[in-house]
Scaffold this active site. Structure first.
Site, short mmCIF file in Angstrom:
data_model
loop_
_atom_site.label_atom_id
_atom_site.label_comp_id
_atom_site.label_asym_id
_atom_site.label_seq_id
_atom_site.Cartn_x
_atom_site.Cartn_y
_atom_site.Cartn_z
N VAL A 159 0.82 -1.21 0.00
CA VAL A 159 0.00 0.00 0.00
C VAL A 159 0.86 1.27 0.00
CG1 VAL A 159 -0.21 0.34 2.50
CG2 VAL A 159 -2.11 1.00 1.00
N SER A 160 2.13 1.13 0.30
CA SER A 160 3.01 2.30 0.45
C SER A 160 3.77 2.61 -0.84
CB SER A 160 4.03 2.04 1.57
OG SER A 160 5.08 2.97 1.53
#
Length: 226
Positions: A17-18
């Site tokens: 997600v980063s």
């Protein structure tokens, strides 16, 4: 008889997600500066890290999401890394299931984890397809193409999925114990055995200097993408 110094080591704690973890992943994998290092790619839960450390996610802080979105694009351009202009749908999207699977792959097939992670990261942050890591059919297809159907069938076993979540939790708490409060987090061990933690893409050069790497060998600290 001449002896060679121990290999510099980097534990990269990441979550799909980063976007900044994606950038760090690409730098460590492709930059000549880090080619002499042993890199341990370690899946963690960014959500758990932020919650445990009392660090609000970007969407909870006024103006922060706008700021980091601008800078993910700036860093990607500076380092010549493919990056979608638009924020992937549903950001921040859930990644516990895929991160748990990656935690198992990192242990059972460490020689394959980089290829799997690279393909998933490219789908999300280069192509902007968040469904590639939230839709089980889509990420299962990637896993099957890299690992083979029989291996993936075993990974999908209920017992294995439970083990994956246990591994993910252990990885996450180890990252926190080593100082992580956000991602990417790098725990670096120098050839002399010294250990230091570094957070963020903007501290990669400090990590390289700590490890005694030649940061001048690559002009502008650019990643040469093939």
């Amino acid at each position: 008889m001449a002896t060679h110094p121990p290999t510099p080591e980097i534990a990269l704690y990441f979550d799909l997600v980063s976007p900044f973890s994606y950038i760090a992943f690409q730098v460590l994998k492709n930059s000549p500066i880090f080619q002499s290092c042993r890199v341990i790619y370690t899946p963690v839960s960014l959500r758990t890290i932020l919650t445990t450390c009392g660090n609000p996610p970007p969407i909870a802080v006024k103006n922060k999401l706008i700021y980091i979105n601008r800078h993910r694009l700036d860093w990607a351009r500076r380092l010549n890394i493919p990056m979608t202009e638009a924020v992937p749908a549903g950001f921040p999207f859930p990644t516990t299931e895929i991160q748990s699977l990656l935690a198992i792959v990192a242990v059972s097939h460490p020689e394959k984890v980089v290829e799997v992670v690279e393909r998933l990261y490219a789908s999300v942050w280069a192509d902007g397809e968040s469904a590639s890591v939230t839709d089980s059919e889509r990420y299962t297809k990637v896993l099957e193409e890299v690992l083979g159907g029989d291996v993936v069938e075993g990974l999908m076993d209920e017992g294995q999925q439970t083990e994956g979540k246990t591994l993910l939790e252990a990885n996450t708490h180890r990252a926190i114990e080593e100082g992580a409060f956000g991602l990417p987090w790098l725990t670096c061990t120098s050839p002399t055995g010294e250990e230091e933690g570094f957070w963020g893409v903007d501290h990669l050069s400090l990590a390289a200097e700590f490890l005694g790497l030649d940061v001048g060998m690559e002009g502008g600290f650019r990643v040469m993408m093939k």
